[in-house]
Design a protein around this motif. Structure first.
Motif, PDB file in Angstrom:
ATOM      1  N   MET A  28      -1.676   3.660   3.532  1.00 60.53           N
ATOM      2  CA  MET A  28      -0.261   3.836   3.186  1.00 60.53           C
ATOM      3  C   MET A  28       0.455   2.516   3.385  1.00 60.53           C
ATOM      4  SD  MET A  28       2.629   6.387   4.736  1.00 60.53           S
ATOM      5  CE  MET A  28       2.131   7.639   3.605  1.00 60.53           C
TER       6      MET A  28
ATOM      7  N   ARG B 216       3.963  13.953   3.423  1.00 64.24           N
ATOM      8  CA  ARG B 216       2.631  13.807   4.020  1.00 64.24           C
ATOM      9  C   ARG B 216       2.648  14.320   5.463  1.00 64.24           C
ATOM     10  NH1 ARG B 216      -0.916   8.245   4.855  1.00 64.24           N
ATOM     11  NH2 ARG B 216      -2.662   9.252   5.925  1.00 64.24           N
TER      12      ARG B 216
ATOM     13  N   PHE C 196       0.606   6.215  10.260  1.00 63.64           N
ATOM     14  CA  PHE C 196      -0.196   6.294   9.041  1.00 63.64           C
ATOM     15  C   PHE C 196      -0.894   4.971   8.735  1.00 63.64           C
ATOM     16  CE2 PHE C 196       2.630   9.977   7.468  1.00 63.64           C
ATOM     17  CZ  PHE C 196       1.757  10.907   8.020  1.00 63.64           C
ATOM     18  N   THR C 197      -0.298   3.837   9.162  1.00 62.99           N
ATOM     19  CA  THR C 197      -0.992   2.554   8.959  1.00 62.99           C
ATOM     20  C   THR C 197      -2.292   2.527   9.766  1.00 62.99           C
ATOM     21  OG1 THR C 197       0.257   1.476  10.725  1.00 62.99           O
ATOM     22  CG2 THR C 197       1.119   1.233   8.491  1.00 62.99           C
TER      23      THR C 197
ATOM     24  N   ASP D 286      -4.731   5.155   8.021  1.00 66.46           N
ATOM     25  CA  ASP D 286      -5.193   4.712   6.702  1.00 66.46           C
ATOM     26  C   ASP D 286      -6.065   3.466   6.763  1.00 66.46           C
ATOM     27  OD1 ASP D 286      -3.782   6.791   5.622  1.00 66.46           O
ATOM     28  OD2 ASP D 286      -2.039   5.602   5.058  1.00 66.46           O
TER      29      ASP D 286
ATOM     30  N   ASP E 280      -9.296   1.082   7.378  1.00 64.74           N
ATOM     31  CA  ASP E 280     -10.710   1.326   7.078  1.00 64.74           C
ATOM     32  C   ASP E 280     -11.517   1.468   8.365  1.00 64.74           C
ATOM     33  OD1 ASP E 280     -10.304   1.208   4.356  1.00 64.74           O
ATOM     34  OD2 ASP E 280     -10.603  -0.968   4.277  1.00 64.74           O
TER      35      ASP E 280
END
Length: 584
Positions: free
Chosen positions: A1, A13, A317-318, A321, A323
């Protein structure tokens, strides 16, 4: 995000996290409907109270009406309790879910993440950010729905009583909506800055308190306090901007409410003179209007909670989200032989022009000790961290038993490795729980005792009041450095992994503790592939091979004797330490 996602996209969300609690929220929704309905019924009932009791003086109805009022408020009280409990349980559950999910995510992130984001910042996300998110997802929604239903119920009563007066008053709605939109944008802007400011304050306090001995020794209390006070002042200014925004918006709502009341009096008076509105109808309109004003005020104030929560959600959310560590390996691995081969390995930290390691080639075999030495910053720790894949190489290959590390599942690969570092990881529990840690929890008591004895730790463990079941305090605070290190060695012995990594395991110990730890390590090393980052070169004289790193390059390789005879960098480092030892 991305940070540019719209607040509505973030919020929708966020509401996805409320999905498991739909039953609770539905129950709370029924409660809110009943609450709003009871409030509207009370406002409408006031028309009968005035007309039937004070104007028509109907004695029978004047006795029934008070009972109706009590009944309505009983319904409203029960409905309010259902709403509060349903929403409260959902909000706290969402905060719990966020905390667990974010901590789980952090544990799946690559090692580089922990170099770029300080732990205090992570704690803010797990703590206050998760609470703010729960407030945004549920508490703010509760206020919005509850007060919106209140407004709708009261407007319905007003329209039913006199639609002409109600429509005239609704002319106030567009300017009110415009003002609330402006307030929302300002809250959102400031909320981001407040969250970042809070993380900076926690980080500064963590550094100061964690290093309180150095702070006191160097007389830096005033400096640290001044720095923290500066951050606290910034946080205070931002908080006051929020308060000012809230106060001004509330005052504007109240002013508009007063204008609305004035319009109500004006138009209601005209309707009454035309014979279309009774005294009771006017009181009903007035009660409804008076109920709408605080509801609108609360809807304005909820912007603060909502925008702060959306800002926190964006930060969380960072993390969610980001990897995960790459884990695409499929090759099965029960127990490795332990042959490690570095082939032309180059590694680089993000944003760094100079590689941390460049063109590294060597092989470490089972039953041998490979020592890694070099000046500070030469790349020793980076090399070690490539083996459990805490970091990934930029180019080249690392093979384990002839296959690239990426071919194996991460969990299987790491199961082959035991690590004893300079900073020992102990938690607030018993000796036994710290030795039999993680996947070792099912270990037999006999195996655990053998590991503790082999690590030369039984001598102090047996003196503890509860022995293996004695608590060791936060981060092992009740133990000395040497005792903590020996528990870490006991844990490594119990794991019995084919690869052993020792990262300056004796660097911070006194001579007696170092002797005990070295003796324990000698028992741990046989038949394993051992890699040692050495601080004291005298401890690696018997290593099978020594790798000498300098500015990321492998500049020398050989045994202790060979490298001394060569008279290069290793010999220079050894002579410097030898002189320091003599001087000491």
């Amino acid at each position: 995000m991305s940070g540019t996602d719209s607040p509505w996209k973030v919020y929708t969300r966020l509401l996805g996290f409320a999905r498991p609690y739909r039953g609770l929220l539905l129950l709370a929704g029924v409660g809110m409907l009943l609450e709003a309905g009871a409030g509207g019924a009370f406002a409408k009932l006031m028309e009968s109270v005035v007309d039937e009791t004070f104007i028509k003086r109907d004695e029978a109805k004047s006795l029934l009406l008070p009972a109706y009022i009590v009944g309505l408020f009983v319904i409203r009280g029960v409905a309010g309790y259902i709403t509060d409990m349903g929403m409260g349980k959902a909000a706290r559950s969402i905060a719990r879910d966020f905390r667990v999910e974010v901590l789980g995510k952090y544990l799946r992130l690559p090692g580089l993440r922990f170099d770029t984001e300080p732990v205090p910042s992570m704690l803010v996300r797990l703590g206050s950010d998760s609470d703010q998110v729960a407030q945004a997802a549920v508490d703010a929604m509760k206020v919005m729905i509850q007060q919106s239903l209140q407004v709708v119920a009261m407007l319905a009563v007003m329209l039913y009583t006199s639609w002409q007066v109600t429509i005239a008053i609704l002319l106030m709605a567009p300017p009110l909506a415009w003002m609330m939109d402006r307030v929302a944008k300002r809250y959102r802007r400031i909320s981001h800055r407040i969250q970042e400011s809070g993380a900076e304050m926690m980080q500064a306090a963590d550094q100061t308190l964690s290093n309180q001995q150095e702070v006191k020794i160097y007389g830096a209390q005033r400096t640290e306090l001044k720095r923290y006070a500066g951050l606290a002042d910034t946080n205070l200014k931002l908080a006051m901007k929020v308060e000012a925004t809230r106060s001004i918006s509330s005052a504007m709502v109240q002013l508009m409410g007063a204008v609305g009341l004035a319009l109500l009096l004006f138009f209601a008076g005209r309707e009454a003179m035309a014979g279309r509105l009774t005294a009771g109808g006017f009181v009903s309109l007035m009660v409804s209007m008076m109920a709408i004003i605080p509801a609108l005020k609360q809807l304005t104030n909820v912007q603060n909670m909502l925008q702060r929560g959306v800002a926190s959600a964006q930060r969380l959310f960072t993390v969610l989200d980001a990897d995960d560590e790459q884990d695409h390996g499929t090759r099965p691995l029960e127990r490795a032989k332990g042959v490690i081969e570095f082939r032309d390995i180059t590694a680089r930290y993000p944003g760094q022009s100079r590689p941390a390691l460049k063109g590294i080639n060597f092989t470490a075999r089972p039953g041998t000790v490979t020592a890694i030495v070099g000046r500070s910053g030469s790349g020793k720790s980076t090399l070690i961290k490539l083996i459990p894949r805490f970091y990934e190489a930029e180019s080249g290959q690392i093979l384990l038993d002839g296959h690239p590390l990426q071919d194996y599942r991460l969990a299987d690969l790491r199961r082959q490795i035991a690590l004893v570092g300079q900073q020992v990881m102990l938690f607030d529990g018993t000796v036994a729980a710290n030795v039999a840690y993680g996947e070792l929890q099912g270990a037999q008591a006999g195996a655990m005792e053998e590991a503790v004895r082999g690590a030369n730790a039984m001598e102090f463990v047996s003196e503890l009041p509860e022995g293996l079941h004695a608590p060791i305090g936060h981060k092992g605070g009740r133990l000395s450095g040497g005792q903590r290190q020996r528990l870490a060695i006991a844990r490594a012995m119990l794991k019995d992994a084919p690869i052993l990594i020792l990262d300056e395991a004796t660097a911070a110990l006194d001579n007696e503790s170092e002797r005990l730890v070295q003796n324990a390590l000698q028992k741990l090393m046989p038949d394993r592939t051992t890699l040692v980052i050495a601080h004291r070169l005298s401890t690696i004289e018997h290593a099978d091979q020594v790798l000498v790193l300098d500015q990321g390059h492998l500049v020398e390789q050989g045994t202790h004797g060979e490298l001394l005879a060569r008279g290069g960098l290793y010999a220079h480092l050894y002579q410097m330490q030898f002189r320091e030892g003599e001087a000491g």
